[in-house]
Motif scaffolding. Structure first.
Motif, PDB file in Angstrom:
ATOM      1  N   LEU A   1      -6.639  42.340 100.495  1.00 25.41           N
ATOM      2  CA  LEU A   1      -6.196  42.427 101.890  1.00 25.41           C
ATOM      3  C   LEU A   1      -4.684  42.275 101.990  1.00 25.41           C
ATOM      4  CD1 LEU A   1      -8.865  40.324 103.801  1.00 25.41           C
ATOM      5  CD2 LEU A   1      -8.662  42.776 103.661  1.00 25.41           C
ATOM      6  N   VAL A   2      -4.116  41.367 101.161  1.00 21.46           N
ATOM      7  CA  VAL A   2      -2.657  41.181 101.207  1.00 21.46           C
ATOM      8  C   VAL A   2      -1.942  42.454 100.766  1.00 21.46           C
ATOM      9  CG1 VAL A   2      -0.748  39.926 100.156  1.00 21.46           C
ATOM     10  CG2 VAL A   2      -2.720  38.681 100.995  1.00 21.46           C
ATOM     11  N   VAL A   3      -2.455  43.107  99.701  1.00 19.58           N
ATOM     12  CA  VAL A   3      -1.823  44.357  99.239  1.00 19.58           C
ATOM     13  C   VAL A   3      -1.889  45.418 100.335  1.00 19.58           C
ATOM     14  CG1 VAL A   3      -2.008  46.253  97.598  1.00 19.58           C
ATOM     15  CG2 VAL A   3      -2.204  43.916  96.814  1.00 19.58           C
ATOM     16  N   ALA A   4      -3.066  45.540 100.970  1.00 18.24           N
ATOM     17  CA  ALA A   4      -3.215  46.552 102.029  1.00 18.24           C
ATOM     18  C   ALA A   4      -2.259  46.268 103.178  1.00 18.24           C
ATOM     19  CB  ALA A   4      -4.657  46.560 102.529  1.00 18.24           C
ATOM     20  N   THR A   5      -2.144  44.984 103.567  1.00 20.21           N
ATOM     21  CA  THR A   5      -1.248  44.626 104.661  1.00 20.21           C
ATOM     22  C   THR A   5       0.200  44.935 104.301  1.00 20.21           C
ATOM     23  OG1 THR A   5      -2.765  42.837 105.114  1.00 20.21           O
ATOM     24  CG2 THR A   5      -0.675  42.776 106.248  1.00 20.21           C
ATOM     25  N   LEU A   6       0.575  44.619 103.042  1.00 17.38           N
ATOM     26  CA  LEU A   6       1.960  44.884 102.632  1.00 17.38           C
ATOM     27  C   LEU A   6       2.265  46.379 102.695  1.00 17.38           C
ATOM     28  CD1 LEU A   6       2.556  42.434  99.664  1.00 17.38           C
ATOM     29  CD2 LEU A   6       3.628  42.413 101.909  1.00 17.38           C
ATOM     30  N   ILE A   7       1.319  47.210 102.255  1.00 12.44           N
ATOM     31  CA  ILE A   7       1.568  48.660 102.289  1.00 12.44           C
ATOM     32  C   ILE A   7       1.709  49.128 103.734  1.00 12.44           C
ATOM     33  CG2 ILE A   7       0.509  50.893 101.804  1.00 12.44           C
ATOM     34  CD1 ILE A   7      -0.385  49.732  99.182  1.00 12.44           C
ATOM     35  N   PHE A   8       0.846  48.607 104.624  1.00 14.46           N
ATOM     36  CA  PHE A   8       0.963  48.976 106.043  1.00 14.46           C
ATOM     37  C   PHE A   8       2.319  48.558 106.600  1.00 14.46           C
ATOM     38  CE2 PHE A   8       0.659  48.180 110.527  1.00 14.46           C
ATOM     39  CZ  PHE A   8       0.028  49.302 110.985  1.00 14.46           C
ATOM     40  N   LEU A   9       2.763  47.330 106.245  1.00 13.41           N
ATOM     41  CA  LEU A   9       4.022  46.824 106.807  1.00 13.41           C
ATOM     42  C   LEU A   9       5.218  47.617 106.285  1.00 13.41           C
ATOM     43  CD1 LEU A   9       3.340  43.011 106.641  1.00 13.41           C
ATOM     44  CD2 LEU A   9       3.426  44.420 108.671  1.00 13.41           C
ATOM     45  N   ILE A  10       5.172  47.993 104.998  1.00 17.99           N
ATOM     46  CA  ILE A  10       6.276  48.807 104.453  1.00 17.99           C
ATOM     47  C   ILE A  10       6.333  50.138 105.186  1.00 17.99           C
ATOM     48  CG2 ILE A  10       7.087  50.015 102.403  1.00 17.99           C
ATOM     49  CD1 ILE A  10       5.895  47.742 100.747  1.00 17.99           C
ATOM     50  N   GLY A  11       5.149  50.714 105.448  1.00 19.70           N
ATOM     51  CA  GLY A  11       5.114  51.970 106.195  1.00 19.70           C
ATOM     52  C   GLY A  11       5.673  51.816 107.595  1.00 19.70           C
ATOM     53  N   ALA A  12       5.297  50.718 108.269  1.00 22.83           N
ATOM     54  CA  ALA A  12       5.783  50.482 109.633  1.00 22.83           C
ATOM     55  C   ALA A  12       7.291  50.282 109.641  1.00 22.83           C
ATOM     56  CB  ALA A  12       5.083  49.261 110.220  1.00 22.83           C
ATOM     57  N   MET A  13       7.788  49.511 108.646  1.00 26.91           N
ATOM     58  CA  MET A  13       9.227  49.269 108.527  1.00 26.91           C
ATOM     59  C   MET A  13       9.964  50.595 108.338  1.00 26.91           C
ATOM     60  SD  MET A  13      10.604  46.195 108.431  1.00 26.91           S
ATOM     61  CE  MET A  13      12.111  45.354 108.022  1.00 26.91           C
ATOM     62  N   GLY A  14       9.460  51.424 107.424  1.00 29.79           N
ATOM     63  CA  GLY A  14      10.088  52.719 107.170  1.00 29.79           C
ATOM     64  C   GLY A  14      10.085  53.588 108.413  1.00 29.79           C
ATOM     65  N   PHE A  15       8.971  53.545 109.169  1.00 30.27           N
ATOM     66  CA  PHE A  15       8.882  54.384 110.360  1.00 30.27           C
ATOM     67  C   PHE A  15       9.913  53.972 111.397  1.00 30.27           C
ATOM     68  CE2 PHE A  15       7.183  55.674 114.443  1.00 30.27           C
ATOM     69  CZ  PHE A  15       6.893  56.993 114.188  1.00 30.27           C
ATOM     70  N   LEU A  16      10.162  52.651 111.517  1.00 28.84           N
ATOM     71  CA  LEU A  16      11.105  52.197 112.545  1.00 28.84           C
ATOM     72  C   LEU A  16      12.561  52.362 112.119  1.00 28.84           C
ATOM     73  CD1 LEU A  16       9.273  48.998 113.731  1.00 28.84           C
ATOM     74  CD2 LEU A  16       9.576  51.098 114.984  1.00 28.84           C
ATOM     75  N   ILE A  17      12.824  52.293 110.806  1.00 29.22           N
ATOM     76  CA  ILE A  17      14.224  52.275 110.355  1.00 29.22           C
ATOM     77  C   ILE A  17      14.748  53.669 110.044  1.00 29.22           C
ATOM     78  CG2 ILE A  17      15.695  51.552 108.446  1.00 29.22           C
ATOM     79  CD1 ILE A  17      14.256  48.931 108.456  1.00 29.22           C
ATOM     80  N   ARG A  18      13.943  54.476 109.329  1.00 30.21           N
ATOM     81  CA  ARG A  18      14.474  55.749 108.850  1.00 30.21           C
ATOM     82  C   ARG A  18      14.658  56.761 109.984  1.00 30.21           C
ATOM     83  NH1 ARG A  18      14.591  56.743 103.388  1.00 30.21           N
ATOM     84  NH2 ARG A  18      15.802  58.510 104.102  1.00 30.21           N
ATOM     85  N   ARG A  19      15.529  57.742 109.764  1.00 27.31           N
ATOM     86  CA  ARG A  19      15.830  58.755 110.772  1.00 27.31           C
ATOM     87  C   ARG A  19      15.436  60.163 110.335  1.00 27.31           C
ATOM     88  NH1 ARG A  19      14.860  56.206 113.591  1.00 27.31           N
ATOM     89  NH2 ARG A  19      15.879  54.823 115.046  1.00 27.31           N
ATOM     90  N   ASN A  20      15.102  60.331 109.053  1.00 23.30           N
ATOM     91  CA  ASN A  20      14.707  61.648 108.561  1.00 23.30           C
ATOM     92  C   ASN A  20      13.243  61.900 108.921  1.00 23.30           C
ATOM     93  OD1 ASN A  20      13.853  63.799 106.936  1.00 23.30           O
ATOM     94  ND2 ASN A  20      15.441  63.370 105.442  1.00 23.30           N
ATOM     95  N   ILE A  21      12.977  63.011 109.599  1.00 26.93           N
ATOM     96  CA  ILE A  21      11.636  63.242 110.144  1.00 26.93           C
ATOM     97  C   ILE A  21      10.598  63.391 109.036  1.00 26.93           C
ATOM     98  CG2 ILE A  21      11.808  65.750 110.354  1.00 26.93           C
ATOM     99  CD1 ILE A  21      10.595  65.411 113.160  1.00 26.93           C
ATOM    100  N   LEU A  22      11.004  63.888 107.854  1.00 25.65           N
ATOM    101  CA  LEU A  22      10.068  63.991 106.730  1.00 25.65           C
ATOM    102  C   LEU A  22       9.652  62.622 106.229  1.00 25.65           C
ATOM    103  CD1 LEU A  22      11.875  66.864 104.890  1.00 25.65           C
ATOM    104  CD2 LEU A  22       9.473  66.899 105.406  1.00 25.65           C
ATOM    105  N   VAL A  23      10.625  61.688 106.177  1.00 25.12           N
ATOM    106  CA  VAL A  23      10.304  60.340 105.705  1.00 25.12           C
ATOM    107  C   VAL A  23       9.451  59.610 106.740  1.00 25.12           C
ATOM    108  CG1 VAL A  23      11.287  58.177 104.904  1.00 25.12           C
ATOM    109  CG2 VAL A  23      12.385  60.304 104.322  1.00 25.12           C
TER     110      VAL A  23
END
Lengths: 99, 165
Positions: free
Chosen positions: A7-29
């Motif tokens: 569960l911790v691994v799954a949560t970490l992957i979700f959080l990294i994805g959420a972080m990337g979605f909020l920070i990055r500006r490239n639409i592909l990323v």
């Protein structure tokens, strides 16, 4: 113990994805960050499926994968259409729909 | 043995995810994402879901990522476009104040919950036969709705990517 680790691994992957979605500006990323979040959710389904000894979670992962495939097809074709029109992939410069 | 395998696979998955969100070039992100998908597929196999693990490699790491890499190559981004990605401070603030508390809450909740250890799963748990019987039994209507969703996605993709209607 094992369930918690998964569960911790799954949560970490979700959080990294959420972080990337909020920070990055490239639409592909951004698109790939959404895929990461979907995968974190799928991992949670599989882990709880094993914990509860019921296979309904596996069926839901099947639906998640089908949904991701549909999203990839439509999202990437929208992306091609935008790029053909504007030659930009930075979401801050794509403001046509702003009221 | 199982623990070592879990540690290696989860480390690879998380590193791949970090590579995905930090690379400047989208192609590097795509490679990181493929690595994450393959490692996650291994994690599915170790958590008794062989059907889902196979599906992950076939559909995600195979079909979807081929499509993504194909589009990245097709767009052929100019060099300047990759350089000028400026992240405004409000993005950092938004990400920090939303994702960090969320992660703290989730992980604290997971670590404080006691999951009882059960006996090993029965024969055929998560196999193609068992999941297929569930999929075409209890979830038959939902399965058919998914086929409709895919049809709509195909039509939508063609309409969007066409030069003129």
């Amino acid at each position: 113990m094992q369930t918690q680790a998964y569960l911790v691994v799954a949560t970490l992957i979700f959080l990294i994805g959420a972080m990337g979605f909020l920070i990055r500006r490239n639409i592909l990323v951004l698109f790939m960050s959404i895929e990461l979040m979907l995968n974190g959710a799928a991992m949670l389904f599989v882990t709880f499926s094993r914990q509860l000894r019921q296979m309904d979670g596996h069926v839901f992962v099947f639906f998640i994968i089908a949904l991701a495939a549909a999203e990839a097809a439509v999202g990437l074709s929208i992306l091609i259409a935008i790029f053909r029109l504007k030659h930009r992939v930075n979401v801050d410069e794509l403001t046509e729909l702003k009221g | 043995m199982e623990k070592t395998l879990f540690l290696i696979l989860s480390a690879v998955a998380i590193i791949g995810a970090l590579v995905t969100v930090t690379r400047k070039n989208p192609l590097g992100s795509a490679i990181g994402l493929i690595v994450t998908f393959v490692a996650l597929s291994g994690l599915y196999f170790t958590s008794d879901a062989p059907f889902v693990g196979a599906l992950q490699v076939l559909v995600y790491a195979g079909a979807i990522m081929v499509l993504v890499v194909f589009v990245i190559m097709l767009l052929n981004l100019p060099e300047g476009e990759l350089e000028e990605e400026k992240i405004p401070p409000r993005s950092w603030a938004l990400a920090f104040f939303s994702v960090v508390p969320l992660g703290f809450l989730c992980i604290a909740q997971i670590l404080s919950t006691k999951f009882e250890d059960k006996e090993p799963v029965g024969e055929g748990f998560g196999s193609v036969k068992a999941v297929g019987q569930l999929l075409f039994g209890d979830y038959l209507l939902q399965f058919e709705v998914v086929s409709l969703l895919l049809l709509v996605a195909i039509v939508g993709a063609i309409v969007m990517a066409k030069k003129r209607l």
